[in-house]
Design a protein around this motif. Structure first.
Motif, PDB file in Angstrom:
ATOM      1  N   ARG A 140      -5.576   6.579  -4.477  1.00 57.51           N
ATOM      2  CA  ARG A 140      -5.339   7.846  -5.180  1.00 57.51           C
ATOM      3  C   ARG A 140      -6.253   8.941  -4.608  1.00 57.51           C
ATOM      4  O   ARG A 140      -5.817  10.057  -4.344  1.00 57.51           O
ATOM      5  CB  ARG A 140      -5.585   7.667  -6.678  1.00 57.51           C
ATOM      6  CG  ARG A 140      -5.105   8.859  -7.519  1.00 57.51           C
ATOM      7  CD  ARG A 140      -5.710   8.863  -8.927  1.00 57.51           C
ATOM      8  NE  ARG A 140      -5.452   7.660  -9.682  1.00 57.51           N
ATOM      9  CZ  ARG A 140      -4.321   7.397 -10.350  1.00 57.51           C
ATOM     10  NH1 ARG A 140      -3.352   8.281 -10.352  1.00 57.51           N
ATOM     11  NH2 ARG A 140      -4.176   6.267 -11.020  1.00 57.51           N
TER      12      ARG A 140
ATOM     13  N   GLU B 191       0.833  -1.206   0.000  1.00 57.71           N
ATOM     14  CA  GLU B 191       0.000   0.000   0.000  1.00 57.71           C
ATOM     15  C   GLU B 191       0.868   1.258   0.000  1.00 57.71           C
ATOM     16  O   GLU B 191       0.636   2.190  -0.780  1.00 57.71           O
ATOM     17  CB  GLU B 191      -0.926  -0.030   1.231  1.00 57.71           C
ATOM     18  CG  GLU B 191      -1.823   1.177   1.309  1.00 57.71           C
ATOM     19  CD  GLU B 191      -2.874   1.059   2.408  1.00 57.71           C
ATOM     20  OE1 GLU B 191      -3.445  -0.032   2.587  1.00 57.71           O
ATOM     21  OE2 GLU B 191      -3.131   2.077   3.075  1.00 57.71           O
TER      22      GLU B 191
ATOM     23  N   VAL C  10      -6.346   0.821  -6.054  1.00 53.51           N
ATOM     24  CA  VAL C  10      -5.442   1.890  -6.473  1.00 53.51           C
ATOM     25  C   VAL C  10      -6.206   3.220  -6.509  1.00 53.51           C
ATOM     26  O   VAL C  10      -5.702   4.250  -6.035  1.00 53.51           O
ATOM     27  CB  VAL C  10      -4.833   1.575  -7.862  1.00 53.51           C
ATOM     28  CG1 VAL C  10      -4.074   2.776  -8.404  1.00 53.51           C
ATOM     29  CG2 VAL C  10      -3.920   0.346  -7.773  1.00 53.51           C
ATOM     30  N   GLU C  11      -7.430   3.185  -7.034  1.00 49.56           N
ATOM     31  CA  GLU C  11      -8.198   4.435  -7.121  1.00 49.56           C
ATOM     32  C   GLU C  11      -8.592   4.942  -5.738  1.00 49.56           C
ATOM     33  O   GLU C  11      -8.610   6.147  -5.502  1.00 49.56           O
ATOM     34  CB  GLU C  11      -9.419   4.256  -8.020  1.00 49.56           C
ATOM     35  CG  GLU C  11      -9.056   4.128  -9.504  1.00 49.56           C
ATOM     36  CD  GLU C  11      -7.980   5.128  -9.957  1.00 49.56           C
ATOM     37  OE1 GLU C  11      -8.134   6.347  -9.698  1.00 49.56           O
ATOM     38  OE2 GLU C  11      -6.968   4.696 -10.551  1.00 49.56           O
TER      39      GLU C  11
ATOM     40  N   ILE D 205       0.598   2.477 -12.011  1.00 54.50           N
ATOM     41  CA  ILE D 205       0.716   1.366 -11.061  1.00 54.50           C
ATOM     42  C   ILE D 205       0.475   0.064 -11.825  1.00 54.50           C
ATOM     43  O   ILE D 205      -0.534  -0.068 -12.515  1.00 54.50           O
ATOM     44  CB  ILE D 205      -0.305   1.508  -9.913  1.00 54.50           C
ATOM     45  CG1 ILE D 205      -0.143   2.878  -9.224  1.00 54.50           C
ATOM     46  CG2 ILE D 205      -0.163   0.361  -8.918  1.00 54.50           C
ATOM     47  CD1 ILE D 205       1.219   3.143  -8.619  1.00 54.50           C
TER      48      ILE D 205
ATOM     49  N   ALA E  97       5.544   0.483  -9.676  1.00 60.36           N
ATOM     50  CA  ALA E  97       5.184   1.804 -10.216  1.00 60.36           C
ATOM     51  C   ALA E  97       6.214   2.206 -11.261  1.00 60.36           C
ATOM     52  O   ALA E  97       7.399   1.932 -11.091  1.00 60.36           O
ATOM     53  CB  ALA E  97       5.130   2.828  -9.096  1.00 60.36           C
TER      54      ALA E  97
ATOM     55  N   ILE F  63       2.429   1.807  -3.393  1.00 57.38           N
ATOM     56  CA  ILE F  63       1.480   2.344  -4.377  1.00 57.38           C
ATOM     57  C   ILE F  63       1.271   3.832  -4.125  1.00 57.38           C
ATOM     58  O   ILE F  63       1.255   4.642  -5.061  1.00 57.38           O
ATOM     59  CB  ILE F  63       0.133   1.584  -4.308  1.00 57.38           C
ATOM     60  CG1 ILE F  63       0.335   0.131  -4.758  1.00 57.38           C
ATOM     61  CG2 ILE F  63      -0.924   2.274  -5.166  1.00 57.38           C
ATOM     62  CD1 ILE F  63      -0.892  -0.754  -4.585  1.00 57.38           C
ATOM     63  N   LYS F  64       1.165   4.219  -2.858  1.00 55.84           N
ATOM     64  CA  LYS F  64       0.987   5.644  -2.541  1.00 55.84           C
ATOM     65  C   LYS F  64       2.171   6.458  -3.066  1.00 55.84           C
ATOM     66  O   LYS F  64       1.984   7.536  -3.631  1.00 55.84           O
ATOM     67  CB  LYS F  64       0.866   5.834  -1.029  1.00 55.84           C
ATOM     68  CG  LYS F  64      -0.476   5.429  -0.456  1.00 55.84           C
ATOM     69  CD  LYS F  64      -0.459   5.678   1.052  1.00 55.84           C
ATOM     70  CE  LYS F  64      -1.779   5.316   1.705  1.00 55.84           C
ATOM     71  NZ  LYS F  64      -1.637   5.340   3.169  1.00 55.84           N
TER      72      LYS F  64
ATOM     73  N   ARG G 187      -7.671  -2.422  -9.419  1.00 51.41           N
ATOM     74  CA  ARG G 187      -7.815  -1.020  -9.852  1.00 51.41           C
ATOM     75  C   ARG G 187      -8.639  -0.232  -8.835  1.00 51.41           C
ATOM     76  O   ARG G 187      -8.398   0.955  -8.609  1.00 51.41           O
ATOM     77  CB  ARG G 187      -8.465  -0.967 -11.228  1.00 51.41           C
ATOM     78  CG  ARG G 187      -7.606  -1.551 -12.356  1.00 51.41           C
ATOM     79  CD  ARG G 187      -6.265  -0.861 -12.506  1.00 51.41           C
ATOM     80  NE  ARG G 187      -5.194  -1.576 -11.788  1.00 51.41           N
ATOM     81  CZ  ARG G 187      -3.923  -1.183 -11.756  1.00 51.41           C
ATOM     82  NH1 ARG G 187      -3.540  -0.092 -12.385  1.00 51.41           N
ATOM     83  NH2 ARG G 187      -3.027  -1.858 -11.075  1.00 51.41           N
TER      84      ARG G 187
ATOM     85  N   LEU H  93       1.911   6.735  -6.792  1.00 55.66           N
ATOM     86  CA  LEU H  93       0.879   7.700  -7.203  1.00 55.66           C
ATOM     87  C   LEU H  93       1.348   9.132  -6.968  1.00 55.66           C
ATOM     88  O   LEU H  93       1.141  10.003  -7.810  1.00 55.66           O
ATOM     89  CB  LEU H  93      -0.420   7.430  -6.430  1.00 55.66           C
ATOM     90  CG  LEU H  93      -1.148   6.129  -6.787  1.00 55.66           C
ATOM     91  CD1 LEU H  93      -2.298   5.879  -5.818  1.00 55.66           C
ATOM     92  CD2 LEU H  93      -1.655   6.159  -8.226  1.00 55.66           C
TER      93      LEU H  93
ATOM     94  N   PRO I 105      -2.474  -5.542  -7.589  1.00 55.02           N
ATOM     95  CA  PRO I 105      -3.309  -4.538  -6.916  1.00 55.02           C
ATOM     96  C   PRO I 105      -4.553  -4.251  -7.754  1.00 55.02           C
ATOM     97  O   PRO I 105      -4.428  -3.913  -8.927  1.00 55.02           O
ATOM     98  CB  PRO I 105      -2.410  -3.294  -6.837  1.00 55.02           C
ATOM     99  CG  PRO I 105      -1.135  -3.627  -7.544  1.00 55.02           C
ATOM    100  CD  PRO I 105      -1.273  -4.946  -8.208  1.00 55.02           C
TER     101      PRO I 105
END
Lengths: 502, 527
Positions: free
Chosen positions: A316, A70, A312-313, A83, A113, A73-74, A309, A77, A307
């Motif tokens: 985000r 997590e 991820v959204e 991603i 990423a 991914i942050k 979608r 982003l 991950p």
């Protein structure tokens, strides 16, 4: 230490165009390690935060830490990266005693990423876009301490101690694309880029981001090419440059060193370099070539990370405002000058001032209190200003009292001391310490008479038009009233008494 | 041994019970776990050691095994809820391949490099054995790091085949198979990377199962090739394998490759009792040329019996199986070269200092690995390191992975026309000790029929198919099912086993030579 021949930076810039590249390692502040349930804690007794997985015992298997995914991914982003829909870990094989399995579990051709960018604002206000190639997950190695020997390096050491507490700590490695066109601003850009990455990961809350603890570590790649040439020169990679200032200095030094090598008609050696803070120079590490063979292959003990979608959204949508944009917004809202705003940023009280304004203070009052009163106290106490525990409401209350003429600025400062000493609310402290501006002219006039009588020569000077001498009389009155008089009112009354008009 | 227990079973009869039979007698109070465990310990003492001993065990865990047995007996004697809650295999002893880590006993992986090492943690499967209160008799011999097909590559001497002490018991899990075949244990754990459970099962006349990849946690099994390794049961009957599989299987959060879904009822599958209407596919590429005539004959007998029982026999072709051995010998050593890198003398196990020259970390690691690893292990590390090297990766590791995909597709296609596939487990019966030791390629060919299942992750079971006419040695029949369909193996395997045993008039192992007669008791000592 270094016997490198170097050119001056200006000479180097006359002939060459630097190309930079950075690998910034960010240690994540997850509760547990990347692939094991051992705690991820800095500074504990060596080899206590380890279990059989971290020690690479026979038979163990890794399990991916979801919190680390997590955080990664942050970061991706926040760096405007794509991603990956699915990505794998790989093994990077090499024998070294800080790596318990003699391979590092990392990501190779499938980073989580990729393809991002970061806009970096330079001091002249221009914005330089740094392209991000990838941000990938990996595990940290243990920490080696080489005992004996002169250099603290493994060569020449009598023996080495290894602490595996750090082994398996989650890392995100952020790799830039080659950065071209920075010219003489390359050292500044280097520092600003690393500072921006550090700020981003701190703002995201995914890393403690303390460079002095190695939470953020930078490897700086530098090469030079003559002006006008397309092809890149041979690069050096200066490892573990671990402060912002050092990043700037290391890049500058390498530019000067490369320039001297090229001027002498010699080839630049592709190698890693070690940075020395004391001499602000680099020395040769080991030769490194693109043919270094780590025999990467997909980690068969782990399944791909996929991950969704939706996830991820979600992440985000929950990202905090990017630090650079926030600063731009706040500066405009508050109306600070460039210098004032930079001082506030450098003092690290942006959040505090924002909160104080939100609590009801004006922008100028909030700045005055934090920069004028609190930053100095924090420095004296050797803590961050935010750690002193000053509540925004306290500042609003103090500022309100000053504005109402209830206390003066000097008293307000004393009240703040009282608040920090835990004596109570500003109201209580004013009461308890008997602090209040004396506004009744009666006692003041008595004190003024006494002060004039005590210094008749000064009184004469004032009568004679030397109004600037009034300070001595005001001082006497303030002393007599233990500072509780309103100095402005005292001055008015003295002039009135002496019949002087200004 | 002439000591009698309440049922009047002699110790030599007790040790010949299947695990399921023993479990029944334990539950009925006809025999105690201590009696059974002691009988097995006595048997180990009798046949395992000495010049011509089986040498199935590297470590015998008598004290702990008897303590666990006594605990089970006490719980049973006390009755009540705790006794009711006992696992069906509680008190049934088991042997564990020495590739699987255990607290309280050494784990060597058959290598000098781990001599004397004690694991600080239990493998997941061992935790599950302990939870079921199964006494662990000890750790069984294997080819070093499970690399071999004969157990001759053990640093602690070869294991002998109980059918003929001059022959190999298969490998790498020759110790587990021989222990079960020699009645030194009713059950054992093995690991199977390319056939290390099934091929020893074939040549010792025992049952061995390589479950679906991910069906049983690998946590605590010292890795050879992570994407191929799988722990599985080694037993004397198909039902016993199902019982054991049920104990050790199921999801484990510590193994990321472990399957999330619960196990099917494998024991029920083993008790289904019919194969009517099932389509059983003969793999064209896995019999005939290169297979010993006696092996081929017994294989054909098995097909006949299945046909008579109502199964439909079909022929399938898996053309890419011809590349499976080659792909396996790239993928396995590649992963092994990386998995074995951790054995460097820094943190545990053997540490050897260089005899002269500078004392650098690289040289200590080098000296340790040079002295600690045997030739076969070194051979595979070198092969794997080479296959993963820059410039060779695509040609070797990359191509091998493509073959792996093709093998999986062959299986997928085959399973559209057949429910279960069948082949001989190994091309030959047990060869003589030393016969193939100097010919690695000949040794590797032993796994030609077992390797495809590992590459594809599908389950495989080997059961005794009888004795080869020419040498009187056991032949194995292999059944293969689609991934996650292990239950089919137990269903078909149990039916075929009962048909064969009806034909033989009892278990095949009843025809094995009497080791006790040839092993003078006084020369035997528990190791």
């Amino acid at each position: 230490m270094s016997t490198d021949h170097i050119l001056s930076f200006e000479e180097a810039m006359e002939k060459y165009d630097p190309v930079l590249g950075f690998e910034v390692h960010v240690e994540l502040n997850t509760k547990t390690k990347m692939f094991s349930s051992a705690p991820n804690v800095f500074g504990d007794e060596p080899n206590t935060n380890v279990n059989e997985v971290d020690l690479g015992m026979p038979g163990v298997l890794p399990v991916v830490n979801k919190a680390a995914i997590e955080s990664s991914i942050k970061i991706g982003l926040a760096l405007n990266c794509k991603i990956a829909e699915s990505c794998r870990f790989a093994r990077k094989n090499y024998f070294y005693p800080d790596t318990p399995k003699n391979f590092q579990t990392s990501q190779y051709d499938e980073p989580i990423a990729y393809d991002g960018y970061l806009d970096i604002e330079l001091s002249d206000g221009t914005v330089f876009r740094v392209e991000i190639e990838r941000a990938h997950m990996e595990e940290d190695a243990g920490k080696l301490t080489h005992m004996g020997g002169a250099t603290g390096r493994i060569q020449g050491a009598d023996f080495s101690l290894v602490d595996y507490n750090r082994a398996g700590v989650p890392l995100v490695e952020i790799v830039t694309k080659p950065i071209e066109g920075a010219g003489s601003r390359a050292p500044e850009l280097a520092k600003a880029y690393v500072a921006a990455v550090r700020e981003i990961v701190k703002n995201l809350g995914v890393s403690d981001a303390k460079m002095e603890r190695g939470n953020v570590r930078c490897d700086a790649n530098v090469s030079l090419r003559p002006h006008g040439r397309e092809r890149f020169g041979i690069r050096s990679e200066t490892k573990n440059v671990n402060s912002l200032r050092a990043v700037e200095h290391a890049v500058r030094y390498e530019i000067q060193r490369h320039a001297a090598v090229l001027e002498a008609g010699e080839p630049v050696v592709q190698e890693t370099r070690h940075w020395h803070e004391d001499t602000r120079t680099t020395t040769s590490g080991r030769a490194k070539s693109d043919a270094d063979d780590y025999r990467y292959f997909p980690e068969p003990d782990l399944v791909p990370v996929v991950p969704s979608r939706e996830w991820v959204e979600e992440l985000r949508a929950a990202l905090p405002e990017p630090p650079a944009e926030r600063r731009k917004r706040l500066k405009a809202d508050w109306g600070y000058s460039d210098l004032e705003f930079r001082d506030v940023v450098n003092a690290g009280v942006l959040d505090e001032i924002e909160e104080t304004i939100a609590a009801g203070a004006s922008a100028s009052v909030a700045r005055k209190w934090w920069m004028g009163e609190i930053v100095g106290r924090a420095k004296a106490a050797d803590v961050d200003p935010g750690q002193l525990g000053v509540q925004p409401a306290t500042i609003v209350e103090l500022a309100g009292m000053v504005e109402a003429g209830k206390i003066n600025n000097k008293m307000a400062s004393q009240v703040l001391d009282g608040v920090l000493a835990g004596e109570g609310t500003p109201e209580e402290i004013v009461e308890k310490r008997g602090l209040a501006v004396v506004s009744d002219d009666g006692p003041l006039l008595e004190a003024i008479d006494a002060a004039l009588a005590a210094q008749p020569d000064v009184a004469d000077k004032i009568r004679g038009g030397k109004v600037q001498a009034i300070g001595a009389i005001v001082g006497g009155v303030m002393k007599a009233t233990r500072g509780q008089a309103d100095a402005g009112r005292v001055r008015e009354l003295i002039l009135e008494k002496l019949g002087v008009t200004v | 041994m002439t000591e009698q227990n309440p049922t009047g079973l002699r110790a030599d009869e007790l040790i010949r019970l299947s695990a399921a039979q023993l479990a029944e007698k334990l539950a009925a109070g006809e025999v105690t776990s201590v009696q059974a465990t002691q009988a097995y310990l006595d048997r180990i003492a009798q046949v395992d050691g000495g010049e011509r001993g089986v040498n199935a065990f590297l470590h015998v865990n008598a004290e702990e095994a008897l303590a666990v047995a006594a605990e089970v007996d006490a719980i049973r004697a006390a009755g009540g809820a705790e006794a009711e809650a006992l696992h069906v295999l509680a008190g049934v002893p088991i042997a564990v391949k020495d590739l699987i880590v255990t607290i309280g006993q050494p784990t060597t992986a058959g290598s000098k490099i781990l001599e004397g090492w004690h694991s600080p943690y239990d493998a997941t499967v061992v935790e599950r054995l302990r939870a079921a209160k199964m006494p662990i008799l000890g750790k069984t011999n294997l080819d070093e790091f499970a690399m071999g097909s004969s157990t001759e590559h053990s640093a602690y001497g070869p294991t002998r085949n109980p059918w003929d002490l001059d022959r190999i018991p298969g490998g790498s899990g020759g110790g587990s198979a021989a222990a079960v075949a020699a009645f030194e244990a009713p059950l054992a754990l093995g690991t199977d990377t390319g056939g290390s459970i099934r091929q020893p099962g074939a040549v010792t006349g025992t049952v061995g199962v390589k479950p679906t990849y991910g069906s049983i946690s690998r946590y605590g099994a010292i890795a050879m090739a992570s994407s191929l390794d799988q722990i599985g049961p080694v037993t004397r009957t198909v039902l016993d394998s199902a019982l054991l599989h049920q104990v050790i299987g199921g999801h484990d959060p510590r193994d990321s490759t472990s399957l999330p879904e619960p196990l099917a009822d494998l024991v029920a599958a083993a008790r289904t009792g019919n194969v009517e209407g099932l389509r059983i596919g003969i793999i064209k590429e896995l019999h005939g040329e290169g297979y010993q005539a006696g092996v081929e004959n017994r294989f054909n007998d098995a097909l006949e019996l299945l046909k008579e029982a109502g199964a439909e026999i079909v022929e399938v072709s898996c053309p890419n199986f011809q590349y499976a051995l080659g792909a396996y010998y790239l993928i396995m050593p590649s992963e092994a070269s990386s998995n074995l890198a951790k054995f460097d003398g820094v943190r545990y196990g053997l540490r050897v200092l260089p005899e002269d020259g500078p004392m650098t970390i690289e040289r200590v690691m080098g000296a340790t690995r040079a002295a600690g690893f045997g030739d076969e292990v070194k051979r595979r590390i070198i092969l794997g390191t080479y296959a993963l090297s820059a410039g060779y990766y695509d040609a070797y590791y990359g191509s091998a992975q493509k073959v792996r995909t093709l093998v999986q597709r062959d299986f997928d296609a085959a399973f559209t026309v057949a429910d279960v596939l069948i082949s001989p487990t190994a091309p030959t019966t047990a060869f003589r000790l030393g016969e193939k030791l100097d010919d690695p390629l000949a040794m590797y060919l032993n796994d030609v029929a077992t390797i495809p299942a590992n590459l594809a992750g599908v389950p495989g079971l080997s059961l005794p198919g009888g004795l080869a006419d020419e040498d009187g040695l056991p032949v194995g029949i292999q059944l293969l099912a689609p991934a996650r369909e292990d239950a089919r193996l137990y269903r078909v395997g149990a039916v075929l086993e009962s048909l064969l045993e009806a034909k033989w008039g009892g278990p095949l192992l009843a025809q094995a030579p009497d080791l006790a007669a040839s092993a003078p008791l006084e020369t035997q000592e528990a190791k």
